[in-house]
Design a protein around this motif. Structure first.
Motif, PDB file in Angstrom:
ATOM      1  N   UNK A 105      12.992   0.144 -26.153  1.00  0.00           N
ATOM      2  CA  UNK A 105      11.745   0.739 -26.947  1.00  0.00           C
ATOM      3  C   UNK A 105      10.933   1.396 -25.802  1.00  0.00           C
ATOM      4  N   UNK A 106      10.833   0.936 -24.645  1.00  0.00           N
ATOM      5  CA  UNK A 106       9.812   1.471 -23.603  1.00  0.00           C
ATOM      6  C   UNK A 106      10.567   2.353 -22.474  1.00  0.00           C
ATOM      7  N   UNK A 107       9.664   2.999 -22.038  1.00  0.00           N
ATOM      8  CA  UNK A 107      10.117   3.940 -20.937  1.00  0.00           C
ATOM      9  C   UNK A 107      10.595   3.003 -19.903  1.00  0.00           C
ATOM     10  N   UNK A 108      11.879   3.725 -19.170  1.00  0.00           N
ATOM     11  CA  UNK A 108      12.188   3.214 -17.905  1.00  0.00           C
ATOM     12  C   UNK A 108      11.206   3.014 -16.844  1.00  0.00           C
ATOM     13  N   UNK A 109      10.997   1.685 -16.573  1.00  0.00           N
ATOM     14  CA  UNK A 109       9.975   1.221 -15.608  1.00  0.00           C
ATOM     15  C   UNK A 109      10.377   0.784 -14.176  1.00  0.00           C
ATOM     16  N   UNK A 110      11.744   0.861 -13.908  1.00  0.00           N
ATOM     17  CA  UNK A 110      12.071   0.406 -12.600  1.00  0.00           C
ATOM     18  C   UNK A 110      12.790   1.440 -11.767  1.00  0.00           C
ATOM     19  N   UNK A 111      12.720   1.776 -10.536  1.00  0.00           N
ATOM     20  CA  UNK A 111      13.221   2.769  -9.753  1.00  0.00           C
ATOM     21  C   UNK A 111      14.547   3.072  -9.774  1.00  0.00           C
ATOM     22  N   UNK A 112      15.315   2.019  -9.855  1.00  0.00           N
ATOM     23  CA  UNK A 112      16.647   2.094  -9.702  1.00  0.00           C
ATOM     24  C   UNK A 112      17.329   2.681 -11.251  1.00  0.00           C
ATOM     25  N   UNK A 113      16.668   2.936 -12.232  1.00  0.00           N
ATOM     26  CA  UNK A 113      16.738   3.553 -13.491  1.00  0.00           C
ATOM     27  C   UNK A 113      16.925   5.142 -13.276  1.00  0.00           C
ATOM     28  N   UNK A 114      15.922   5.510 -12.234  1.00  0.00           N
ATOM     29  CA  UNK A 114      15.852   7.007 -12.399  1.00  0.00           C
ATOM     30  C   UNK A 114      16.627   7.617 -11.185  1.00  0.00           C
ATOM     31  N   UNK A 115      17.454   8.575 -11.662  1.00  0.00           N
ATOM     32  CA  UNK A 115      18.680   9.097 -10.796  1.00  0.00           C
ATOM     33  C   UNK A 115      18.455  10.671 -10.516  1.00  0.00           C
ATOM     34  N   UNK A 116      17.516  11.216 -11.039  1.00  0.00           N
ATOM     35  CA  UNK A 116      17.431  12.765 -10.632  1.00  0.00           C
ATOM     36  C   UNK A 116      15.837  12.916 -10.189  1.00  0.00           C
ATOM     37  N   UNK A 117      15.834  13.458  -9.063  1.00  0.00           N
ATOM     38  CA  UNK A 117      14.338  13.391  -8.264  1.00  0.00           C
ATOM     39  C   UNK A 117      13.920  14.947  -8.108  1.00  0.00           C
ATOM     40  N   UNK A 118      12.675  15.182  -8.261  1.00  0.00           N
ATOM     41  CA  UNK A 118      12.023  16.453  -7.637  1.00  0.00           C
ATOM     42  C   UNK A 118      11.793  16.340  -6.271  1.00  0.00           C
ATOM     43  N   UNK A 119      11.331  17.570  -5.627  1.00  0.00           N
ATOM     44  CA  UNK A 119      11.231  17.523  -4.260  1.00  0.00           C
ATOM     45  C   UNK A 119       9.761  17.191  -3.728  1.00  0.00           C
ATOM     46  N   UNK A 120       8.837  16.890  -4.808  1.00  0.00           N
ATOM     47  CA  UNK A 120       7.634  16.102  -4.405  1.00  0.00           C
ATOM     48  C   UNK A 120       6.526  17.406  -4.237  1.00  0.00           C
ATOM     49  N   UNK A 121       5.323  17.027  -4.522  1.00  0.00           N
ATOM     50  CA  UNK A 121       4.101  17.872  -4.463  1.00  0.00           C
ATOM     51  C   UNK A 121       3.177  16.860  -3.775  1.00  0.00           C
ATOM     52  N   UNK A 122       2.160  17.383  -2.671  1.00  0.00           N
ATOM     53  CA  UNK A 122       1.333  16.532  -2.200  1.00  0.00           C
ATOM     54  C   UNK A 122      -0.147  16.801  -2.797  1.00  0.00           C
ATOM     55  N   UNK A 123      -0.335  15.470  -2.806  1.00  0.00           N
ATOM     56  CA  UNK A 123      -1.919  15.471  -3.315  1.00  0.00           C
ATOM     57  C   UNK A 123      -2.737  14.859  -2.486  1.00  0.00           C
ATOM     58  N   UNK A 124      -3.785  15.494  -1.946  1.00  0.00           N
ATOM     59  CA  UNK A 124      -4.933  14.903  -0.894  1.00  0.00           C
ATOM     60  C   UNK A 124      -6.251  14.829  -1.530  1.00  0.00           C
ATOM     61  N   UNK A 125      -6.762  13.852  -1.350  1.00  0.00           N
ATOM     62  CA  UNK A 125      -8.088  13.442  -1.842  1.00  0.00           C
ATOM     63  C   UNK A 125      -8.996  13.555  -0.772  1.00  0.00           C
ATOM     64  N   UNK A 126     -10.150  14.116  -0.709  1.00  0.00           N
ATOM     65  CA  UNK A 126     -10.956  14.038   0.245  1.00  0.00           C
ATOM     66  C   UNK A 126     -12.294  13.234  -0.157  1.00  0.00           C
ATOM     67  N   UNK A 127     -12.874  12.450   0.600  1.00  0.00           N
ATOM     68  CA  UNK A 127     -13.917  11.378   0.424  1.00  0.00           C
ATOM     69  C   UNK A 127     -15.234  12.304   0.551  1.00  0.00           C
TER      70      UNK A 127
END
Length: 128
Positions: free
Chosen positions: A106-128
């Protein structure tokens, strides 16, 4: 297999907002649960938010509840992560990932091992 491309990362001041997008290739996007993960420097990758293939169920890590919102548009093959009230603790590379939807769940997949395709990532930087 689905190819994923993230966008929307960048530099923002604490308290600010960003919206990440993840565009998926192919015609079967609706068959996948989608997740947003993040990995900060020196830390393990963690699941931040996930959404069921139908959009009917979502999951959020405790650290982002009330601040982040995951959504998807199956017509556009895109999943989003709206991030509000950002803090320096949210600084990380954010990845979207796809998990084949399990019809018995019923719920969305919530463990990393269930995920099989990945993007390359996007960086988020937060300045204080």
């Amino acid at each position: 297999q689905v190819q994923l491309v993230e966008s929307g990362g960048g530099l923002v001041q604490a308290g600010g907002s960003l919206r990440l997008s993840c565009a998926a290739s192919g015609h079967t996007f609706y068959m996948y649960d989608m997740g947003w993960f993040r990995q900060a420097l020196g830390k393990e990758r963690e699941l931040v938010a996930a959404i069921r293939w139908s959009g009917g169920s979502t999951y959020y890590a405790d650290s982002v509840k009330g601040r982040f919102t995951i959504s998807r548009d199956n017509a556009k093959n895109t999943v989003y992560l709206q991030m509000n009230s950002l803090t320096p603790g949210d600084r990380a590379v954010y990845y979207c990932a796809a998990a084949s939807a399990n019809v018995d769940n019923v719920d969305a997949a919530s463990t990393e091992h269930e995920y099989h395709d990945w993007g390359q990532g996007t960086r988020v930087t937060v300045s204080s």
